[in-house]
Design a protein around this motif. Sequence first.
Motif, PDB file in Angstrom:
ATOM      1  N   ASP A  49       8.562  -0.482   8.475  1.00 25.29           N
ATOM      2  CA  ASP A  49       7.873   0.331   7.473  1.00 25.29           C
ATOM      3  C   ASP A  49       6.761  -0.503   6.828  1.00 25.29           C
ATOM      4  OD1 ASP A  49       9.104  -1.349   5.644  1.00 25.29           O
ATOM      5  OD2 ASP A  49      10.513   0.147   4.895  1.00 25.29           O
ATOM      6  N   TRP A  50       6.039   0.109   5.926  1.00 25.58           N
ATOM      7  CA  TRP A  50       4.896  -0.562   5.283  1.00 25.58           C
ATOM      8  C   TRP A  50       5.336  -1.860   4.602  1.00 25.58           C
ATOM      9  CZ3 TRP A  50      -0.269  -0.322   5.287  1.00 25.58           C
ATOM     10  CH2 TRP A  50      -0.979  -0.834   4.207  1.00 25.58           C
ATOM     11  N   GLY A  51       6.524  -1.832   4.016  1.00 25.64           N
ATOM     12  CA  GLY A  51       7.017  -3.015   3.315  1.00 25.64           C
ATOM     13  C   GLY A  51       7.217  -4.186   4.269  1.00 25.64           C
TER      14      GLY A  51
ATOM     15  N   ILE B 290       5.197  -8.148  -4.719  1.00 28.68           N
ATOM     16  CA  ILE B 290       5.687  -8.030  -6.095  1.00 28.68           C
ATOM     17  C   ILE B 290       5.787  -6.565  -6.518  1.00 28.68           C
ATOM     18  CG2 ILE B 290       5.086  -8.497  -8.507  1.00 28.68           C
ATOM     19  CD1 ILE B 290       3.774 -11.146  -7.420  1.00 28.68           C
ATOM     20  N   ARG B 291       4.746  -5.819  -6.234  1.00 26.57           N
ATOM     21  CA  ARG B 291       4.703  -4.406  -6.616  1.00 26.57           C
ATOM     22  C   ARG B 291       5.857  -3.633  -5.978  1.00 26.57           C
ATOM     23  NH1 ARG B 291      -0.810  -3.563  -5.238  1.00 26.57           N
ATOM     24  NH2 ARG B 291      -1.487  -4.303  -7.259  1.00 26.57           N
ATOM     25  N   LEU B 292       6.088  -3.887  -4.692  1.00 25.78           N
ATOM     26  CA  LEU B 292       7.142  -3.137  -4.004  1.00 25.78           C
ATOM     27  C   LEU B 292       8.525  -3.682  -4.342  1.00 25.78           C
ATOM     28  CD1 LEU B 292       5.433  -2.680  -0.504  1.00 25.78           C
ATOM     29  CD2 LEU B 292       5.614  -0.999  -2.346  1.00 25.78           C
TER      30      LEU B 292
ATOM     31  N   ASP C 201       9.446  -5.067  -7.149  1.00 25.93           N
ATOM     32  CA  ASP C 201       9.763  -4.702  -8.531  1.00 25.93           C
ATOM     33  C   ASP C 201       9.281  -3.292  -8.857  1.00 25.93           C
ATOM     34  OD1 ASP C 201      10.674  -4.988 -11.120  1.00 25.93           O
ATOM     35  OD2 ASP C 201       8.860  -5.984 -11.837  1.00 25.93           O
ATOM     36  N   GLY C 202       9.214  -2.416  -7.878  1.00 28.16           N
ATOM     37  CA  GLY C 202       8.730  -1.047  -8.099  1.00 28.16           C
ATOM     38  C   GLY C 202       9.849  -0.095  -8.446  1.00 28.16           C
ATOM     39  N   THR C 203      10.280   0.676  -7.453  1.00 28.74           N
ATOM     40  CA  THR C 203      11.394   1.603  -7.656  1.00 28.74           C
ATOM     41  C   THR C 203      12.647   1.025  -6.996  1.00 28.74           C
ATOM     42  OG1 THR C 203      10.903   2.730  -5.583  1.00 28.74           O
ATOM     43  CG2 THR C 203       9.856   3.595  -7.579  1.00 28.74           C
TER      44      THR C 203
ATOM     45  N   GLU D 187      14.208   2.389  -4.565  1.00 28.85           N
ATOM     46  CA  GLU D 187      14.027   2.514  -3.113  1.00 28.85           C
ATOM     47  C   GLU D 187      13.138   1.402  -2.562  1.00 28.85           C
ATOM     48  OE1 GLU D 187      12.183   6.134  -1.636  1.00 28.85           O
ATOM     49  OE2 GLU D 187      12.476   5.497   0.452  1.00 28.85           O
ATOM     50  N   SER D 188      12.032   1.138  -3.257  1.00 23.50           N
ATOM     51  CA  SER D 188      11.102   0.133  -2.719  1.00 23.50           C
ATOM     52  C   SER D 188      11.756  -1.249  -2.755  1.00 23.50           C
ATOM     53  CB  SER D 188       9.779   0.152  -3.482  1.00 23.50           C
ATOM     54  OG  SER D 188       9.914  -0.375  -4.776  1.00 23.50           O
TER      55      SER D 188
ATOM     56  N   ARG E 151      14.101  -1.424   0.190  1.00 23.50           N
ATOM     57  CA  ARG E 151      13.348  -1.577   1.437  1.00 23.50           C
ATOM     58  C   ARG E 151      12.806  -3.001   1.597  1.00 23.50           C
ATOM     59  NH1 ARG E 151      11.096   2.987   4.236  1.00 23.50           N
ATOM     60  NH2 ARG E 151      11.695   4.998   3.358  1.00 23.50           N
ATOM     61  N   MET E 152      12.340  -3.572   0.505  1.00 29.40           N
ATOM     62  CA  MET E 152      11.787  -4.925   0.602  1.00 29.40           C
ATOM     63  C   MET E 152      12.886  -5.942   0.884  1.00 29.40           C
ATOM     64  SD  MET E 152       8.644  -4.703   0.582  1.00 29.40           S
ATOM     65  CE  MET E 152       8.025  -6.362   0.457  1.00 29.40           C
TER      66      MET E 152
ATOM     67  N   TRP F 140       7.013   6.588  -0.744  1.00 32.95           N
ATOM     68  CA  TRP F 140       7.757   5.568  -1.493  1.00 32.95           C
ATOM     69  C   TRP F 140       6.836   4.426  -1.941  1.00 32.95           C
ATOM     70  CZ3 TRP F 140       8.447   0.410  -0.058  1.00 32.95           C
ATOM     71  CH2 TRP F 140       8.085   0.065   1.254  1.00 32.95           C
ATOM     72  N   VAL F 141       5.802   4.158  -1.148  1.00 32.04           N
ATOM     73  CA  VAL F 141       4.860   3.093  -1.511  1.00 32.04           C
ATOM     74  C   VAL F 141       4.038   3.525  -2.731  1.00 32.04           C
ATOM     75  CG1 VAL F 141       2.906   1.699  -0.711  1.00 32.04           C
ATOM     76  CG2 VAL F 141       4.729   2.336   0.887  1.00 32.04           C
TER      77      VAL F 141
ATOM     78  N   ALA G 124       6.271   3.523  -5.774  1.00 30.21           N
ATOM     79  CA  ALA G 124       6.563   2.162  -6.234  1.00 30.21           C
ATOM     80  C   ALA G 124       5.363   1.574  -6.962  1.00 30.21           C
ATOM     81  CB  ALA G 124       6.947   1.272  -5.049  1.00 30.21           C
TER      82      ALA G 124
ATOM     83  N   ALA H 249       5.306   3.139 -10.356  1.00 27.31           N
ATOM     84  CA  ALA H 249       6.402   2.650 -11.205  1.00 27.31           C
ATOM     85  C   ALA H 249       6.106   1.233 -11.676  1.00 27.31           C
ATOM     86  CB  ALA H 249       7.720   2.689 -10.422  1.00 27.31           C
ATOM     87  N   TYR H 250       5.590   0.416 -10.784  1.00 21.21           N
ATOM     88  CA  TYR H 250       5.289  -0.975 -11.136  1.00 21.21           C
ATOM     89  C   TYR H 250       4.176  -1.033 -12.189  1.00 21.21           C
ATOM     90  CZ  TYR H 250       3.959  -5.849 -10.904  1.00 21.21           C
ATOM     91  OH  TYR H 250       3.661  -7.149 -11.243  1.00 21.21           O
TER      92      TYR H 250
ATOM     93  N   LYS I 228       5.628  -0.071 -15.495  1.00 23.16           N
ATOM     94  CA  LYS I 228       6.456  -1.156 -16.047  1.00 23.16           C
ATOM     95  C   LYS I 228       5.585  -2.236 -16.667  1.00 23.16           C
ATOM     96  CE  LYS I 228      10.169  -1.283 -12.787  1.00 23.16           C
ATOM     97  NZ  LYS I 228      10.888  -2.052 -11.782  1.00 23.16           N
TER      98      LYS I 228
END
Lengths: 256, 317
Positions: free
Chosen positions: A97-99, A150-152, A154-156, A158-159, A162-163, B294-295, B298, B301-302, B305
């Motif tokens: 996936d993108w991550g 970092i964004r992914l 510490d995002g949601t 789900e992210s 995935r990371m 999801w990207v 995220a 959300a980031y 935050k």
Amino acid sequence: MNQQTIFDYTIHLADNALVIAQRNSEWCGHGPVLEQDIALTNISLDLLGQARSLYQYAASIRNKMNGNDQATEDTLAYLRDAREFRNCLLMELPNGDWGQTILRQFFFSVYQYNLYQYLQRSSDNTLSAIAEKSLKEVTYHQRWSSEWVIRLGDGTEESHRRMQNAVHELWMFTGELTTPAGYELEAARENIGVDPASLKAAWSQTIAEVFQEATLDVPATGWMQTGGKEGRHTEHLGYILAEMQFLQRTYPDSKW
Amino acid sequence: MSVQELEKIFQDKIDREVRIEPKDWMPDAYRKTLIRQISQHAHSEIVGMLPEGNWITRAPSLKRKAILLAKVQDEAGHGLYLYAATETLGITREQTIDDLHSGKAKYSSIFNYPTITWADIGAIGWLVDGAAILNQVMLCRTSYGPYARANIRICKEESFHQRQGFEILLVLSQGTPEQKAMLQDAVDRWWWPSLMMFGPRDSESTHSDQSTQWKIKRKSNDELRQQFVDMIAEQAKILQVTLPDPELKWNAEKKQYDWGEIDWNEFWNVVKGNGPCNKQRLDARKKAHDNGAWVREAAKAYADKRKEREEKEIKVA
Ligand SMILES: [Fe+2]
């Protein structure tokens, strides 16, 4: 200095750049958001450009050794088989996936950033010039990819999941970056290249810092897969080459 | 001021060649027409990345790979300029993209044809970008300011693309018999769909009159199509290819080419969704969008935050 060593070393650098550029370019037109589709394509283009400069140099070395002018950037990229490729296994792994793609780029960019800083001072003028020029690009790649880790991370929820999963998928392929092959040690002895083991501490430190900000766990160091640098690849590389080389193989000796 | 008076001032500006800007008053129908047209243009850029993107991993040399990658990336950039232009009309990029995915908004039918061989990449540059440029050059002088400016930026890159496409074909035309056959085959398949890019005949076109009066369009479909045929017929000689139209010939009296009839049945069929790749193209766009959700979430959300943390820090300080 043994010309074969410079050739092997240069080819290894070129193969790394080409194979990851080829993988990243699979995203072009399919990215999660237009701006990031463009950003990753930029990185692919930079890496492809680096690969071309390196192959051109490798071709000139080979031609000098063979006393002809048969090798070109394209014969090196398109007419070698998997066993002759010297890229690290990490580059050839499927995008996931993108991550996972972002994380692979991050691992590699941090490595390349440290490598090129030393390679700028190579006693080989061509390699030092390529490193100096590429360092500007790689500095940006490192920044962009670490921001996304970092964004992914510490995002949601789900992210983050995935990371962390991407870390588990890729971790065992990271050790090869800093495990030297014979030609790297030899190139380092002659001040042509860099012993990648000497980059390990700096690499690990950046990874740890970014992971901490990304709230990701650094795995305990376990078994590391190697072999790519010596031409022992995963099963994926053959498919990459089958796709990439198909026109050159189907219509030999044609100009494009 | 009454609507009639506003409309008079508006049309007067248009007639005096004064550009309309986002904050100016404009008739609702003008705004709607522009949203439809600009978003369709934007979607065409984005969907257009797919048939060419299909050859990035298989480009036959590193140089061609770099050129193609940069080209497809340019198309993404064109999409961005155009989505930004639609946003000045009060519709978000998300809404516009949703309309594409639901099938409400269209994109250029040309991208519903498959790229089967490498020569198709050259043919797209030469014919498809060639046709697009004629349209976009005209749109550089369109009455709505942001759309005109977007087209000016686009045109600079697009003419470059057309030359690169032509160059791919030129190399094939000087190559092996297989390469020459590949070239001719691509031209055979892309010629008629390229002519269709200019839309229905003027006598059939539903939107043209009003668009002309508003100077959104400054040339008719048939005028542009004629310009295209005259240009391509000459360039085809350099490539030594035959355009697949037995009726194509120079008319010395009219000083332009005559040509045969477009298969309008095929044209409407592809518009209605029955082209060889309509389903694949839309599926690919939806898949990219869905897999990217999801990207985007995220990233949002980031950002939230971070903002929250920064606000807290300010309070503490
Ligand atoms: Fe474009």
